[in-house]
Enzyme design. Structure first.
Site, PDB file in Angstrom:
ATOM      1  CB  SER A 142      -0.841  -0.015   1.287  1.00 20.12           C
ATOM      2  OG  SER A 142      -1.710   1.376   1.485  1.00 20.12           O
ATOM      3  CE1 TYR A 155      -4.532  -2.154   5.010  1.00 20.36           C
ATOM      4  CE2 TYR A 155      -3.406  -0.130   4.756  1.00 20.36           C
ATOM      5  CZ  TYR A 155      -4.068  -1.139   4.077  1.00 20.36           C
ATOM      6  OH  TYR A 155      -4.269  -1.301   2.705  1.00 20.36           O
TER       7      TYR A 155
END
Ligand code: NAD
Length: 260
Positions: A142, A155
């Site tokens: 990401s 995350y």
């Protein structure tokens, strides 16, 4: 181009993973699908992909937070499809909260699914790739593998970890026909992001349409979502011979997010 190869794509019953599975099947690869969902819908997806692309498609319901289920999934790809040449570690979850109130069990779940699963899947699949001297490991990280946002401690930590692991595996395979890289998507409109948009609309008392455009404006200069199809096409490229010397890279598909 990928005829005779087999691709395992974790979390391919939805979103980006499904886009990647479709693109790899479109290039001729047999597929091992994985992910959660309604069994009838998953079977329709499995048989539909096999029919549409004329490839073999199997499904594993492995919960990738469980190392032994990951090993079983890789074993099933070898048994049912004959090899496991391409591994796309895509499955992931999100949870948002300030660090002081972040529930420890959510931290553990995000780390298990978004980071540890990548290690376990690589460990299970790499020996056979090395034995054939060909393999492609693609980790879906990401933009949050390279920069942070508030309330995403687990995350962001997991995705930074994925990039570190990607580099180590790339170095350990550098003189072989196996490559390992990470793709760093910005915003892609999938169920994972739709939840965040709806939560934002509710929290700020604004419409979902407004929340969507605010979300993009905040981070993604293009003002447009990247798509699962674009990420799928990028994976096909990474599986090509042209990409054989791309190793250990963190490759953004982010509408300019990381250029800021
Ligand atoms: P999604 O929620 O649409 O899909 C996630 C998939 O993972 C589903 O198939 C789900 O069933 C599966 N999954 C979840 N937990 C699992 C488990 N324990 N075992 C097996 N499968 C499991 O999400 P998405 O947006 O397509 O995200 C896919 C990946 O892309 C994730 O790693 C995510 O972090 C990453 N990513 C997404 C975006 C985005 O904007 N959507 C941006 C950057 C990175």
């Amino acid at each position: 181009m990928l005829q005779g190869k087999t691709a395992i794509v974790t979390g391919s019953t939805s979103g980006i993973g499904l886009g990647i599975a479709r693109a790899l099947a479109g290039a001729g690869a047999n597929l091992m699908l994985n992910g959660f969902g309604d069994p009838e819908q998953i079977e329709a997806l499995r048989s539909g992909l096999a029919r549409e692309f004329g490839v073999k498609v199997a499904y594993s319901g492995a919960d990738i937070s469980k190392p032994e289920q990951i090993r079983a999934m890789v074993g099933a790809a070898l048994d049912e499809l004959g090899s496991a040449d391409i591994l796309v570690n895509n499955a992931g979850i999100q949870f948002t909260a300030p660090v002081e109130s972040f529930p420890p069990e959510r931290w553990d779940a995000v780390l298990a699914i978004n980071l540890s699963s990548v290690f376990h899947a690589i460990q299970a699949a790499l020996p056979k790739m090395k034995a054939r001297n060909w393999g492609r490991i693609i980790n879906i990280a990401s933009t949050h593998g390279l920069v942070a946002s508030v309330e995403k401690s687990a995350y962001v930590a997991a995705k930074h970890g994925v990039l570190g692991l990607t580099k180590v595996v790339a170095l350990e395979t550098a003189t072989t026909g196996v490559t390992c890289n990470a793709i760093c998507p910005g915003w892609v409109l999938t169920p994972l992001v739709q939840q965040q948009i709806e939560a934002r609309a509710e929290r700020e008392g604004i419409s979902v349409v407004q929340a969507k455009s605010d979300l993009l404006a905040e981070k993604q200069p293009s003002g447009e979502f990247a798509t699962p199809e674009q990420i799928g096409a990028f994976c096909v490229f990474l599986c090509s011979e042209s990409a054989a010397q791309i190793r250990g890279a963190a490759l953004p598909v982010d509408g300019g997010w990381l250029a800021q």
